[in-house]
Design a protein around this motif. Structure first.
Motif, PDB file in Angstrom:
ATOM      1  N   SER A 208      19.014  37.888   2.482  1.00  0.00           N
ATOM      2  CA  SER A 208      19.803  36.764   3.328  1.00  0.00           C
ATOM      3  C   SER A 208      20.033  35.406   2.136  1.00  0.00           C
ATOM      4  CB  SER A 208      19.277  36.090   4.378  1.00  0.00           C
ATOM      5  OG  SER A 208      19.652  37.704   5.840  1.00  0.00           O
ATOM      6  N   ILE A 209      18.949  35.119   1.710  1.00  0.00           N
ATOM      7  CA  ILE A 209      18.548  33.725   0.913  1.00  0.00           C
ATOM      8  C   ILE A 209      19.925  33.796  -0.453  1.00  0.00           C
ATOM      9  CG2 ILE A 209      16.884  32.964  -0.170  1.00  0.00           C
ATOM     10  CD1 ILE A 209      15.344  33.215   1.625  1.00  0.00           C
ATOM     11  N   GLY A 210      20.132  32.443  -0.234  1.00  0.00           N
ATOM     12  CA  GLY A 210      20.945  33.075  -1.589  1.00  0.00           C
ATOM     13  C   GLY A 210      21.215  33.046  -2.833  1.00  0.00           C
ATOM     14  N   LYS A 211      19.536  32.616  -2.765  1.00  0.00           N
ATOM     15  CA  LYS A 211      19.313  31.687  -4.554  1.00  0.00           C
ATOM     16  C   LYS A 211      17.552  32.292  -4.224  1.00  0.00           C
ATOM     17  CE  LYS A 211      16.765  27.351  -3.966  1.00  0.00           C
ATOM     18  NZ  LYS A 211      16.986  25.704  -4.037  1.00  0.00           N
ATOM     19  N   GLN A 212      17.319  32.284  -5.412  1.00  0.00           N
ATOM     20  CA  GLN A 212      15.264  32.566  -5.858  1.00  0.00           C
ATOM     21  C   GLN A 212      14.720  31.806  -5.637  1.00  0.00           C
ATOM     22  OE1 GLN A 212      14.562  34.148 -10.152  1.00  0.00           O
ATOM     23  NE2 GLN A 212      12.879  34.957  -9.678  1.00  0.00           N
ATOM     24  N   ILE A 213      13.551  32.010  -4.706  1.00  0.00           N
ATOM     25  CA  ILE A 213      12.666  31.032  -4.643  1.00  0.00           C
ATOM     26  C   ILE A 213      11.281  31.724  -5.200  1.00  0.00           C
ATOM     27  CG2 ILE A 213      11.169  30.027  -2.365  1.00  0.00           C
ATOM     28  CD1 ILE A 213      13.547  30.885  -0.705  1.00  0.00           C
TER      29      ILE A 213
END
Length: 131
Positions: free
Chosen positions: A83-88
């Motif tokens: 659900s996270i729209g970017k790489q962490i």
């Protein structure tokens, strides 16, 4: 280099003060948020899913914490990752020298490295260069 957001998840209040000063002194990151356990950080991630600007680019994650440990955080992170729209990018930061902790960190694809406390400005430069 574009400045990035970094989150520190650690229950040690003295270490929190120290790492926040080091991060600010490094002038590498535009924003730092601190959490005293994994649950507070997961709740913040869930609250930030609608706005990628509030999401961290990097997380410095302690292993041994009350309420939700670093390993429990990684399990919960895995459940919301899609659900996270970017790489962490996540780094384990621990005072533990246990080989099993270092080996366990390698089993998580989202954990890029394992750093020993205290983190230095050079460590932060290395983290930022891995973007």
């Amino acid at each position: 280099m574009t400045k990035k957001n970094i989150w520190v998840i650690d229950d040690d209040p003295i270490y929190q003060i120290l790492i926040n000063k080091i991060i600010k002194k490094s002038a590498i990151f535009s924003n730092v948020c601190s959490f005293k356990n994994g649950k507070d950080a997961i709740d913040a991630l869930n609250d930030s899913l609608e706005n990628d600007d509030n999401l961290p680019d990097f997380i410095l994650l302690d292993i041994n914490m009350p309420v939700m440990s670093g390993w429990e955080f990684m399990k919960a992170f895995g459940l919301i990752k899609s659900s996270i729209g970017k790489q962490i990018i996540i780094y384990i930061v621990s005072s533990s020298i246990a080989t099993e902790d270092k080996n366990k960190s390698k089993t998580y694809p989202d954990i890029l490295g394992y750093l020993s406390k205290p983190v230095s400005i050079n460590d932060l430069l290395l983290i930022a260069s891995n973007d």
